[in-house]
Design an enzyme around this catalytic site. Structure first.
Site, PDB file in Angstrom:
ATOM      1  N   SER A  50       0.844  -1.202   0.000  1.00 10.56           N
ATOM      2  CA  SER A  50       0.000   0.000   0.000  1.00 10.56           C
ATOM      3  C   SER A  50       0.882   1.255   0.000  1.00 10.56           C
ATOM      4  O   SER A  50       2.103   1.180   0.160  1.00 10.56           O
ATOM      5  CB  SER A  50      -0.884   0.000   1.251  1.00 10.56           C
ATOM      6  OG  SER A  50      -0.055   0.154   2.399  1.00 10.56           O
ATOM      7  N   ASP A  82      -1.008  -1.553  -4.299  1.00  9.55           N
ATOM      8  CA  ASP A  82      -2.381  -1.419  -3.811  1.00  9.55           C
ATOM      9  C   ASP A  82      -2.764   0.068  -3.727  1.00  9.55           C
ATOM     10  O   ASP A  82      -2.033   0.869  -3.133  1.00  9.55           O
ATOM     11  CB  ASP A  82      -2.438  -2.073  -2.417  1.00  9.55           C
ATOM     12  CG  ASP A  82      -3.840  -2.165  -1.872  1.00  9.55           C
ATOM     13  OD1 ASP A  82      -4.781  -2.268  -2.688  1.00  9.55           O
ATOM     14  OD2 ASP A  82      -4.000  -2.151  -0.636  1.00  9.55           O
ATOM     15  N   HIS A  83      -3.901   0.415  -4.319  1.00 12.68           N
ATOM     16  CA  HIS A  83      -4.409   1.804  -4.286  1.00 12.68           C
ATOM     17  C   HIS A  83      -3.375   2.832  -4.740  1.00 12.68           C
ATOM     18  O   HIS A  83      -3.153   3.845  -4.045  1.00 12.68           O
ATOM     19  CB  HIS A  83      -4.909   2.178  -2.884  1.00 12.68           C
ATOM     20  CG  HIS A  83      -6.159   1.455  -2.479  1.00 12.68           C
ATOM     21  ND1 HIS A  83      -7.401   1.749  -2.991  1.00 12.68           N
ATOM     22  CD2 HIS A  83      -6.343   0.420  -1.617  1.00 12.68           C
ATOM     23  CE1 HIS A  83      -8.303   0.931  -2.457  1.00 12.68           C
ATOM     24  NE2 HIS A  83      -7.686   0.110  -1.626  1.00 12.68           N
ATOM     25  N   HIS A 180     -13.648  -0.495   3.950  1.00 13.76           N
ATOM     26  CA  HIS A 180     -12.267  -0.749   4.386  1.00 13.76           C
ATOM     27  C   HIS A 180     -12.114  -0.680   5.907  1.00 13.76           C
ATOM     28  O   HIS A 180     -12.712   0.170   6.556  1.00 13.76           O
ATOM     29  CB  HIS A 180     -11.317   0.314   3.806  1.00 13.76           C
ATOM     30  CG  HIS A 180     -10.944   0.100   2.375  1.00 13.76           C
ATOM     31  ND1 HIS A 180     -11.310   0.954   1.373  1.00 13.76           N
ATOM     32  CD2 HIS A 180     -10.206  -0.863   1.785  1.00 13.76           C
ATOM     33  CE1 HIS A 180     -10.810   0.538   0.222  1.00 13.76           C
ATOM     34  NE2 HIS A 180     -10.138  -0.568   0.436  1.00 13.76           N
ATOM     35  N   HIS A 208     -12.403  -5.270  -2.349  1.00  8.93           N
ATOM     36  CA  HIS A 208     -11.602  -4.543  -1.350  1.00  8.93           C
ATOM     37  C   HIS A 208     -12.346  -4.571  -0.016  1.00  8.93           C
ATOM     38  O   HIS A 208     -13.556  -4.778   0.024  1.00  8.93           O
ATOM     39  CB  HIS A 208     -11.402  -3.080  -1.791  1.00  8.93           C
ATOM     40  CG  HIS A 208     -10.333  -2.930  -2.834  1.00  8.93           C
ATOM     41  ND1 HIS A 208      -9.155  -2.273  -2.588  1.00  8.93           N
ATOM     42  CD2 HIS A 208     -10.263  -3.386  -4.103  1.00  8.93           C
ATOM     43  CE1 HIS A 208      -8.395  -2.317  -3.675  1.00  8.93           C
ATOM     44  NE2 HIS A 208      -9.052  -2.982  -4.615  1.00  8.93           N
ATOM     45  N   SER A 211     -11.926  -7.636   5.095  1.00  8.55           N
ATOM     46  CA  SER A 211     -11.840  -7.966   6.528  1.00  8.55           C
ATOM     47  C   SER A 211     -13.189  -7.844   7.227  1.00  8.55           C
ATOM     48  O   SER A 211     -13.417  -8.511   8.231  1.00  8.55           O
ATOM     49  CB  SER A 211     -10.826  -7.049   7.228  1.00  8.55           C
ATOM     50  OG  SER A 211      -9.535  -7.316   6.745  1.00  8.55           O
ATOM     51  N   THR A 233      -6.623  -5.439   7.162  1.00 12.49           N
ATOM     52  CA  THR A 233      -6.906  -5.204   8.591  1.00 12.49           C
ATOM     53  C   THR A 233      -6.884  -6.493   9.415  1.00 12.49           C
ATOM     54  O   THR A 233      -6.332  -6.529  10.523  1.00 12.49           O
ATOM     55  CB  THR A 233      -8.289  -4.510   8.724  1.00 12.49           C
ATOM     56  OG1 THR A 233      -8.228  -3.297   7.951  1.00 12.49           O
ATOM     57  CG2 THR A 233      -8.619  -4.177  10.163  1.00 12.49           C
TER      58      THR A 233
HETATM   59  O1  G3H Z   1      -6.704  -2.568  -0.444  1.00  7.81           O
HETATM   60  C1  G3H Z   1      -6.713  -3.182   0.641  1.00  7.81           C
HETATM   61  C2  G3H Z   1      -7.923  -3.812   1.114  1.00  7.81           C
HETATM   62  O2  G3H Z   1      -9.036  -3.405   0.468  1.00  7.81           O
HETATM   63  C3  G3H Z   1      -7.965  -4.234   2.516  1.00  7.81           C
HETATM   64  O3  G3H Z   1      -9.156  -3.947   3.214  1.00  7.81           O
HETATM   65  O4  G3H Z   1      -8.193  -3.700   5.482  1.00  7.81           O
HETATM   66  O5  G3H Z   1     -10.617  -3.985   5.151  1.00  7.81           O
HETATM   67  O6  G3H Z   1      -9.076  -5.894   4.738  1.00  7.81           O
HETATM   68  P1  G3H Z   1      -9.272  -4.409   4.731  1.00  7.81           P
HETATM   69 ZN    ZN Z   2      -8.645  -1.470  -0.700  1.00  7.74          ZN
END
Ligand code: G3H
Ligand code: ZN
Length: 307
Positions: A50, A82-83, A180, A208, A211, A233
């Protein structure tokens, strides 16, 4: 084996109704935990970095750690951004050897999101690297949105079709009910929307914020086009709890390895659990290819096949 791109893995996942786990890693112990669990479960895996992880570890460390981890196992490993926040960040990651990119233009007006996503796809595709885009917006838990507000941000299937036609993106992050950074698994996904987006775009879809999603909803989503599932997360929580557990077990120790090895083990257990939930366990044979096919993944720039 060398890093592979996410292209074939996700196409295969969508076709065979499983999802590749995309696990966020911030440090060496998390990278090790993820790759070791994938190796033991014979699962393809995506390690994603990330913006926060790049700020914390530095791009060179993040990329090198994942490359070393991949070289020590014989299951396919992808290094994914990521992102990604902008064009320049994506180019830096391309140069650093990432084998999968993402541009998150979900906060931008449609035309701007299209323009930057297309620009990144154009350059990445020259060297055989696929790009994930985002349309609609997956909210953050600290925004404290109502259910109706989360719904209002969801991906529109017709707009998604137009977006993919204009950009050439290889996979699409869909806003479909997850949020998220949730700490409890309560969110239900809009399966009909996932199905409609997949039918209109015919490209692998990305979940995405997994979690906070109920297991039953994840199992269903995999049947209708979700081929990559991001988990951050849930792993960070296990890592932090593992550190506390390790410190409590060895209160007089000044050796950080006591706490870090417990943390690494806790993350590994959760990665294993998710790999099984996503139905990606047992997909990779001892030769490193899918169980019913010879090994053939794009691992090098310029789109070359590894074998
Ligand atoms: O891009 C990362 C994820 O979308 C992680 O999401 O932290 O809710 O598992 P999360
Ligand atoms: Zn994400």
């Amino acid at each position: 084996m060398p890093l592979v791109t996410s292209k074939e893995l996700l196409q295969r996942a969508v076709q065979d109704h499983f999802a590749v786990g995309a696990f966020n890693a911030n440090c060496m112990e998390q990278v090790q935990a993820i790759v070791e669990a994938a190796q033991e479960e014979r699962a393809p895996v995506i390690l994603q970095v990330s913006q926060g992880a790049i700020r914390y570890a530095g791009l060179a460390y993040a990329a090198s750690l994942v490359k070393i981890a991949a070289s020590l196992v014989d299951v396919p490993v992808v290094l994914h951004l990521d992102h990604g926040t902008d064009y320049e960040q994506n180019v830096r990651c391309l140069h650093a050897g990432f084998t999968s990119l993402m541009f998150d233009g979900s906060k931008l007006p449609f035309e701007e999101n299209v323009a930057i996503t297309k620009k990144i796809c154009d350059i990445a595709h020259i060297v055989g690297i696929p790009v994930e885009a985002e349309l609609g917006r997956v909210a953050q838990s600290d925004e404290h949105l109502t259910k109706e507000q989360v719904e209002a941000l969801m991906t529109d299937p017709d707009q998604a079709a137009e977006f993919i036609r204009l950009t050439g993106a290889d996979s699409l992050a869909v806003a479909c009910g997850s949020v998220h950074a949730m700490r409890s698994q309560e969110a239900e996904l809009d399966i009909a929307r996932i199905k409609a987006v997949y039918e209109k775009t015919r490209i692998p879809l990305v979940l995405h914020g997994s979690s906070g999603v109920r297991e039953s909803s994840i199992e269903e989503a995999i049947q209708y086009g979700i081929a990559k599932i991001n988990v951050a997360t849930y792993l960070n929580e296990a890592f932090t709890e593992g550190i506390k557990e390790g410190l409590a077990k060895h209160p007089d120790s000044v050796d950080p390895r006591h706490a870090l090895s417990v943390a690494r083990e806790r993350v590994k257990e959760r990665v294993r659990e998710k790999i099984r939930l996503f139905k990606s366990a047992g997909r990779i044979s001892s030769s490193g290819g899918f169980v019913d096919a010879p090994r053939q993944f794009r691992s090098a720039h310029l789109g070359g096949a590894e074998e």
